[in-house]
Design a protein around this motif. Structure first.
Motif, short mmCIF file in Angstrom:
data_model
loop_
_atom_site.label_atom_id
_atom_site.label_comp_id
_atom_site.label_asym_id
_atom_site.label_seq_id
_atom_site.Cartn_x
_atom_site.Cartn_y
_atom_site.Cartn_z
N ARG A 140 0.75 -1.25 0.09
CA ARG A 140 0.05 0.14 0.03
C ARG A 140 0.94 1.14 0.00
N TYR A 185 -5.98 -4.27 15.09
CA TYR A 185 -4.99 -5.14 15.10
C TYR A 185 -3.50 -4.68 16.15
N TYR A 196 -0.31 -9.52 10.49
CA TYR A 196 -1.63 -9.56 10.47
C TYR A 196 -2.20 -11.01 9.93
N GLY A 197 -1.73 -11.48 8.84
CA GLY A 197 -2.13 -12.82 8.30
C GLY A 197 -2.21 -13.97 9.24
N GLU A 201 -5.39 -15.98 12.09
CA GLU A 201 -5.77 -17.56 12.17
C GLU A 201 -5.80 -18.00 13.76
N SER A 233 -15.60 -3.91 6.50
CA SER A 233 -14.94 -4.21 5.14
C SER A 233 -13.46 -3.61 5.17
N ARG A 236 -11.42 -6.22 7.15
CA ARG A 236 -10.99 -7.47 6.38
C ARG A 236 -9.58 -7.00 5.17
N LYS A 237 -9.86 -5.89 4.59
CA LYS A 237 -9.08 -5.32 3.59
C LYS A 237 -7.63 -5.30 4.37
N VAL A 239 -6.06 -7.39 6.30
CA VAL A 239 -5.44 -8.53 6.10
C VAL A 239 -5.23 -9.13 4.71
N GLN A 240 -6.00 -8.50 3.79
CA GLN A 240 -5.83 -8.95 2.44
C GLN A 240 -4.63 -8.36 2.04
N THR A 241 -4.44 -6.96 2.17
CA THR A 241 -3.33 -5.99 1.56
C THR A 241 -2.03 -5.88 2.34
N PRO A 243 -0.71 -8.87 4.77
CA PRO A 243 -0.62 -10.22 5.63
C PRO A 243 0.50 -10.32 6.21
#
Length: 297
Positions: A140, A185, A196-197, A201, A233, A236-237, A239-241, A243
């Protein structure tokens, strides 16, 4: 454009490096070990797209910021007023100071010690100082800037340097959204020392994050904040961007440094109490981070 960075850590060095590599003059105010590396070897900016060393000037003294047209203000939240007072005498009256800091009130606090125009900026970037003078970019890199005198020129320069930047009339909502993401986080990443990723878990961790966010949203509503985006959202983003990213709080604790937790989950706890609300999840993670910090003292 001459650009200065006050608090040349991972965030400030990333954006300074992006500006310097397209020709802007950059002066960095930072810690001695980084200043020495900047002046002897340059700023190493390592990203997935390139790995370059860029010539910059650096000092531990804020006087090096003299004549800057733009200042990226990146010190830790507890140091805001002290650093602002050190910087202000060296700047022209019309120098724009962009606060690239965590928390929601740093720009307001800066305005109490500086006469220059100050604008809040919301930062979404995953970076770390991988060694003296070496910033590593993981993902990012967007900025959202508050309208102010000079904001348009700053945004244009950043966009031209490859930094997605927008000016928003709802920076308060953007700052609170970023605060909620940090509260979701940062402390957990710090306590577990996990990115984060891996963090999400862990058994029960998504539920803990959901509770942290619910408490934060309740406080934001009590404060009359219009959040800038859908919070769930955005959570969630992250973790996706990002991880593989460790939170800034995790990086601070790993190095035995004080964190900004009082201005993150601690801030939510304080504002919840002011409104007669409870925030037990935020209270718990704040207390645990403070306990870990105390071991390093």
């Amino acid at each position: 454009m001459k650009v200065a960075v006050m608090g040349a850590g991972a965030v400030g060095c990333y954006f300074a490096g992006m500006l310097a590599r397209v020709g802007h003059q950059v002066a960095l105010v930072g810690r001695p070990q980084h200043v020495e590396a900047f002046n002897t070897r340059g700023l190493r900016l390592e990203t997935k797209a390139f790995d370059e060393t860029i010539a910059v000037k650096a000092s531990t003294d804020a006087a090096i910021a003299a004549d800057a047209e733009l200042v990226l203000f990146c010190v830790k939240s507890p140091d805001t007023e002290t650093a602002g007072a050190q910087l202000a005498p060296h700047l022209a009256p019309d120098t724009l100071v962009l606060s690239l800091q965590n928390g929601t009130d740093n720009a307001e606090r800066l305005r109490t010690v500086m006469a220059q125009p100050v604008a809040a900026a919301v930062v979404y970037v995953a970076t770390e100082m991988a060694g003296p003078g070496h910033v590593k970019h993981h993902g990012r890199g967007e900025l959202v800037i508050e309208p102010a005198a000079g904001s348009r020129d700053a945004a244009d320069a950043l966009v031209a340097a490859g930094v997605p930047t927008e000016i928003s009339d709802n920076v308060r909502g953007e700052l609170w959204l970023k605060l909620i993401l940090n509260c979701a986080y940062n402390a957990l990443s710090a306590i577990a020392q996990l990115p984060y990723g891996k963090l999400v878990e862990g058994p029960g961790i998504p539920e803990v994050i959901a509770q942290l966010v619910t408490e934060c949203k309740a406080v934001a509503a009590a404060e009359g904040v219009t959040l800038a985006d859908d919070v769930d959202s955005a959570v969630r983003k992250i973790v996706q961007t990002m991880p593989g990213q460790f939170s800034s709080t995790a990086q601070d604790l790993a190095r035995g440094k004080p964190s900004e937790i009082d201005h993150l989950n601690g801030f939510i706890v304080a504002r919840a109490q002011a409104h007669g609300l409870s925030a037990p999840a935020n209270l718990t993670v704040h207390a645990l981070v403070k306990l870990i910090e105390s071991k390093a003292q």
